[in-house]
Design an enzyme around this catalytic site. Structure first.
Site, PDB file in Angstrom:
ATOM      1  N   LYS A   1     -17.768   5.465  16.653  1.00 31.74           N
ATOM      2  CA  LYS A   1     -16.733   5.338  15.862  1.00 31.74           C
ATOM      3  C   LYS A   1     -15.441   5.716  16.145  1.00 31.74           C
ATOM      4  O   LYS A   1     -14.584   5.123  15.650  1.00 31.74           O
ATOM      5  CB  LYS A   1     -17.263   6.509  14.802  1.00 31.74           C
ATOM      6  CG  LYS A   1     -16.611   6.710  13.427  1.00 31.74           C
ATOM      7  CD  LYS A   1     -17.209   7.805  12.746  1.00 31.74           C
ATOM      8  CE  LYS A   1     -16.229   8.064  11.269  1.00 31.74           C
ATOM      9  NZ  LYS A   1     -16.687   9.316  10.357  1.00 31.74           N
TER      10      LYS A   1
ATOM     11  N   HIS B   1     -12.167   3.205  15.631  1.00 33.21           N
ATOM     12  CA  HIS B   1     -11.030   3.745  14.784  1.00 33.21           C
ATOM     13  C   HIS B   1      -9.709   3.964  15.631  1.00 33.21           C
ATOM     14  O   HIS B   1      -8.780   4.592  14.895  1.00 33.21           O
ATOM     15  CB  HIS B   1     -11.391   5.041  14.018  1.00 33.21           C
ATOM     16  CG  HIS B   1     -12.435   4.750  12.912  1.00 33.21           C
ATOM     17  ND1 HIS B   1     -13.692   4.331  13.302  1.00 33.21           N
ATOM     18  CD2 HIS B   1     -12.311   4.180  11.513  1.00 33.21           C
ATOM     19  CE1 HIS B   1     -14.358   3.904  11.993  1.00 33.21           C
ATOM     20  NE2 HIS B   1     -13.319   3.905  11.196  1.00 33.21           N
TER      21      HIS B   1
ATOM     22  N   HIS C   1     -15.244  -3.945  12.939  1.00 33.61           N
ATOM     23  CA  HIS C   1     -16.542  -3.030  12.660  1.00 33.61           C
ATOM     24  C   HIS C   1     -16.877  -3.280  11.328  1.00 33.61           C
ATOM     25  O   HIS C   1     -16.120  -3.741  10.453  1.00 33.61           O
ATOM     26  CB  HIS C   1     -16.890  -1.790  12.987  1.00 33.61           C
ATOM     27  CG  HIS C   1     -15.725  -0.913  12.331  1.00 33.61           C
ATOM     28  ND1 HIS C   1     -14.521  -0.617  12.491  1.00 33.61           N
ATOM     29  CD2 HIS C   1     -16.152  -0.200  11.376  1.00 33.61           C
ATOM     30  CE1 HIS C   1     -13.792   0.103  11.652  1.00 33.61           C
ATOM     31  NE2 HIS C   1     -14.925   0.723  10.790  1.00 33.61           N
TER      32      HIS C   1
ATOM     33  N   CYS D   1     -17.134   5.951   0.890  1.00 36.05           N
ATOM     34  CA  CYS D   1     -16.669   4.747   2.168  1.00 36.05           C
ATOM     35  C   CYS D   1     -17.079   5.022   3.424  1.00 36.05           C
ATOM     36  O   CYS D   1     -16.813   6.294   3.761  1.00 36.05           O
ATOM     37  CB  CYS D   1     -15.256   4.581   2.183  1.00 36.05           C
ATOM     38  SG  CYS D   1     -14.407   5.228   0.451  1.00 36.05           S
TER      39      CYS D   1
ATOM     40  N   GLU E   1     -12.026  -3.328   9.324  1.00 34.70           N
ATOM     41  CA  GLU E   1     -13.184  -3.530   8.884  1.00 34.70           C
ATOM     42  C   GLU E   1     -13.551  -4.970   8.116  1.00 34.70           C
ATOM     43  O   GLU E   1     -12.659  -5.476   7.435  1.00 34.70           O
ATOM     44  CB  GLU E   1     -13.548  -2.339   8.067  1.00 34.70           C
ATOM     45  CG  GLU E   1     -13.410  -0.951   8.498  1.00 34.70           C
ATOM     46  CD  GLU E   1     -13.837   0.108   7.443  1.00 34.70           C
ATOM     47  OE1 GLU E   1     -13.973   1.224   8.119  1.00 34.70           O
ATOM     48  OE2 GLU E   1     -13.569   0.029   6.441  1.00 34.70           O
TER      49      GLU E   1
END
Length: 235
Positions: free
Chosen positions: A43, A47, A58, A93, A155
């Site tokens: 992650k 990011h 992703h 989310c 995303e």
């Protein structure tokens, strides 16, 4: 598998919340632009703007949960969040993980399982109150947004609606406040966001501007609203 690599190996995370740093180790699903899974990366890696600027993409999901009065549950993200802290957004989310149960694409089962998992983690909603088959998958959006100079999002986001009356126990490390809003209340909140200093997540603003109200208006008959073929490029 994509390693984090030198691009972010020297990043000092000591300024951030310990639990949020731990969650940055979760493995997200890497994609090509047609939503085909091509690997996994942390992650954290997904990011970082350095990764995003080099094309890292992703899979994600956005849940919109409505009660029996057709009011939408919003959350305000905790100050501890590394990306988009203190922003208001839709109910939940997050990201499906690169594990067998959440990689399953048949019937969007992986995304549905991830949504159920995160609704419990963030908001304390028990899985039996949000069964997998109660989610309506509407469409996908592809977007990119910077949170600050270091972090951001890139995303393909699965949009899920669900109507359920649920018991809530928000996790304060994830969520600092929650509220149900009517359609008119949300429109007013967004229209006055600048003057009230209300911060909104970029994906929520995009969904609000492009899709939300037409779907909300047909909440009890969404079958004809779904578009499973298109990836809407909101770039």
């Amino acid at each position: 598998m994509v390693e984090d690599g030198a691009v972010d190996s020297g990043l000092d995370l000591s300024q951030y919340d310990d639990e949020q740093v731990r969650l940055m180790g979760e493995q997200c699903i890497l994609l090509d632009e047609n939503d085909r899974a091509i690997g996994a990366a942390s992650k954290k890696h997904c990011h970082l703007m350095t990764s995003i600027d080099s094309g890292t993409l992703h899979r994600a999901f956005s849940v919109f949960l409505f009660n029996s009065r057709n009011e939408l549950l919003l959350q305000q993200r905790a100050d501890e969040k590394i990306t988009f802290p203190a922003c208001y957004t839709n109910t939940c989310c997050s990201h499906p993980l690169a594990c067998a149960s959440e990689l399953e694409e048949r019937g969007q089962m992986g995304v549905r399982r991830a949504a159920q998992r995160k609704l419990e983690h963030e908001l304390g909603i028990k899985p039996e109150q949000v069964p997998l088959d109660a989610f309506t998958y509407l469409t996908r959006i592809h977007y990119v947004a910077a949170s600050d100079g270091v972090w951001g999002e890139h995303e393909i986001d699965y949009i899920l609606f669900i109507k359920a009356d649920v018991d809530l126990a928000p996790n304060p490390n994830e969520v600092q406040s929650i509220k149900y809003v009517s359609m008119d209340e949300l429109k007013h909140m967004i229209a006055t966001a600048d003057e009230t200093g209300t911060k909104l997540t970029p994906w929520f603003k995009l969904i609000d501007e492009n899709f939300l109200y037409k779907w909300w208006a047909q909440l009890d008959s969404l079958e004809g609203a779904a578009d499973h073929e298109t990836i809407h490029r909101l770039l």
